[in-house]
Design a protein around this motif. Sequence first.
Motif, mmCIF file in Angstrom:
data_model
loop_
_atom_site.group_PDB
_atom_site.id
_atom_site.type_symbol
_atom_site.label_atom_id
_atom_site.label_comp_id
_atom_site.label_asym_id
_atom_site.label_seq_id
_atom_site.Cartn_x
_atom_site.Cartn_y
_atom_site.Cartn_z
ATOM 1 N N TYR A 28 89.225 -10.594 24.238
ATOM 2 C CA TYR A 28 89.594 -10.346 25.633
ATOM 3 C C TYR A 28 89.651 -8.840 25.887
ATOM 4 O O TYR A 28 89.155 -8.361 26.903
ATOM 5 C CB TYR A 28 90.934 -11.011 25.968
ATOM 6 N N CYS A 29 90.232 -8.096 24.967
ATOM 7 C CA CYS A 29 90.303 -6.635 25.111
ATOM 8 C C CYS A 29 88.912 -6.015 25.016
ATOM 9 O O CYS A 29 88.553 -5.152 25.820
ATOM 10 C CB CYS A 29 91.215 -6.036 24.043
ATOM 11 N N GLN A 30 88.126 -6.453 24.042
ATOM 12 C CA GLN A 30 86.783 -5.910 23.840
ATOM 13 C C GLN A 30 85.919 -6.060 25.089
ATOM 14 O O GLN A 30 85.159 -5.159 25.440
ATOM 15 C CB GLN A 30 86.107 -6.617 22.659
ATOM 16 N N TYR A 31 86.033 -7.202 25.765
ATOM 17 C CA TYR A 31 85.194 -7.474 26.937
ATOM 18 C C TYR A 31 85.942 -7.258 28.252
ATOM 19 O O TYR A 31 85.472 -7.673 29.304
ATOM 20 C CB TYR A 31 84.637 -8.900 26.853
ATOM 21 N N ASP A 32 87.086 -6.602 28.178
ATOM 22 C CA ASP A 32 87.876 -6.250 29.358
ATOM 23 C C ASP A 32 88.214 -7.477 30.210
ATOM 24 O O ASP A 32 88.079 -7.464 31.431
ATOM 25 C CB ASP A 32 87.135 -5.191 30.189
ATOM 26 N N LEU A 33 88.662 -8.540 29.545
ATOM 27 C CA LEU A 33 89.099 -9.757 30.215
ATOM 28 C C LEU A 33 90.620 -9.826 30.153
ATOM 29 O O LEU A 33 91.247 -9.235 29.276
ATOM 30 C CB LEU A 33 88.496 -10.991 29.538
ATOM 31 N N LEU A 34 91.202 -10.560 31.068
ATOM 32 C CA LEU A 34 92.656 -10.675 31.150
ATOM 33 C C LEU A 34 93.105 -12.014 30.575
ATOM 34 O O LEU A 34 92.662 -13.065 31.041
ATOM 35 C CB LEU A 34 93.102 -10.561 32.613
ATOM 36 N N TRP A 35 93.954 -11.974 29.547
ATOM 37 C CA TRP A 35 94.540 -13.196 28.998
ATOM 38 C C TRP A 35 95.715 -13.604 29.879
ATOM 39 O O TRP A 35 96.576 -12.787 30.192
ATOM 40 C CB TRP A 35 95.034 -12.980 27.564
ATOM 41 N N LEU A 36 95.752 -14.876 30.280
ATOM 42 C CA LEU A 36 96.872 -15.396 31.070
ATOM 43 C C LEU A 36 97.422 -16.644 30.403
ATOM 44 O O LEU A 36 96.719 -17.659 30.297
ATOM 45 C CB LEU A 36 96.412 -15.751 32.492
ATOM 46 N N ASP A 37 98.677 -16.572 29.957
ATOM 47 C CA ASP A 37 99.323 -17.755 29.388
ATOM 48 C C ASP A 37 99.275 -18.924 30.367
ATOM 49 O O ASP A 37 99.069 -20.072 29.966
ATOM 50 C CB ASP A 37 100.784 -17.467 29.039
ATOM 51 N N GLU A 133 77.278 -11.629 29.560
ATOM 52 C CA GLU A 133 77.754 -10.344 29.036
ATOM 53 C C GLU A 133 78.592 -10.486 27.767
ATOM 54 O O GLU A 133 78.560 -9.625 26.900
ATOM 55 C CB GLU A 133 78.597 -9.599 30.077
ATOM 56 N N CYS A 134 79.368 -11.552 27.684
ATOM 57 C CA CYS A 134 80.274 -11.637 26.533
ATOM 58 C C CYS A 134 80.224 -12.968 25.785
ATOM 59 O O CYS A 134 80.744 -13.053 24.685
ATOM 60 C CB CYS A 134 81.704 -11.319 26.947
ATOM 61 N N PHE A 135 79.609 -13.986 26.344
ATOM 62 C CA PHE A 135 79.620 -15.321 25.725
ATOM 63 C C PHE A 135 78.227 -15.808 25.356
ATOM 64 O O PHE A 135 77.241 -15.455 26.004
ATOM 65 C CB PHE A 135 80.217 -16.361 26.689
ATOM 66 N N VAL A 136 78.188 -16.660 24.334
ATOM 67 C CA VAL A 136 76.980 -17.402 23.963
ATOM 68 C C VAL A 136 77.308 -18.882 24.109
ATOM 69 O O VAL A 136 78.336 -19.340 23.605
ATOM 70 C CB VAL A 136 76.549 -17.097 22.506
ATOM 71 N N ARG A 137 76.452 -19.612 24.812
ATOM 72 C CA ARG A 137 76.588 -21.068 24.939
ATOM 73 C C ARG A 137 75.799 -21.711 23.799
ATOM 74 O O ARG A 137 74.641 -21.349 23.570
ATOM 75 C CB ARG A 137 76.064 -21.555 26.288
ATOM 76 N N MET A 138 76.415 -22.655 23.115
ATOM 77 C CA MET A 138 75.787 -23.286 21.948
ATOM 78 C C MET A 138 75.869 -24.802 22.075
ATOM 79 O O MET A 138 76.798 -25.328 22.699
ATOM 80 C CB MET A 138 76.455 -22.803 20.661
ATOM 81 N N GLN A 139 74.925 -25.460 21.447
ATOM 82 C CA GLN A 139 74.861 -26.923 21.523
ATOM 83 C C GLN A 139 74.386 -27.502 20.202
ATOM 84 O O GLN A 139 73.525 -26.957 19.532
ATOM 85 C CB GLN A 139 73.882 -27.322 22.639
#
Length: 143
Positions: A28-37, A133-139
């Motif tokens: 979350y920090c690396q990709y500048d995302l906000l963690w919300l409980d 930008e930050c995720f890979v979708r896998m199947q």
Amino acid sequence: MNLRLTPASAEHLPFARDLTRRGMLRYYCQYDLLWLDEAFDQAWNWREQWRVMDGEVLVGFCSLSQDSKALYIRELHIVESARGQGIGAWVLRELDAWAAQRRLQCLRLTVFKSNPARHLYLREGFVEQGEDECFVRMQLTSH
């Protein structure tokens, strides 16, 4: 090891949230995302929640959802002291079997690009389906 998946209840939510936060906060920090409980807690109510047990010891948890085609792994986390022992691979194989039992075509997940678990998923037969930008979708096509 005596591994099994058992249903998780509301009493397991704090453990699952803490384990997920500890494992994911660096991404979350690396990709500048906000963690919300609160977001985690809301998702808890509409997903299937499972504890990963080794005998009577809680070693992780996974969170699932599904649609008419796929079983989705929304979260899969193993406690640090139990990593590297094949537990994650066992869970993936178990969930693949569940997808087949539910007559679903595949098992899907999304992983942070920089998460080393991506290599585990590839070893277990998952195929990368796309990325942003930050995720890979896998199947993994169900057997």
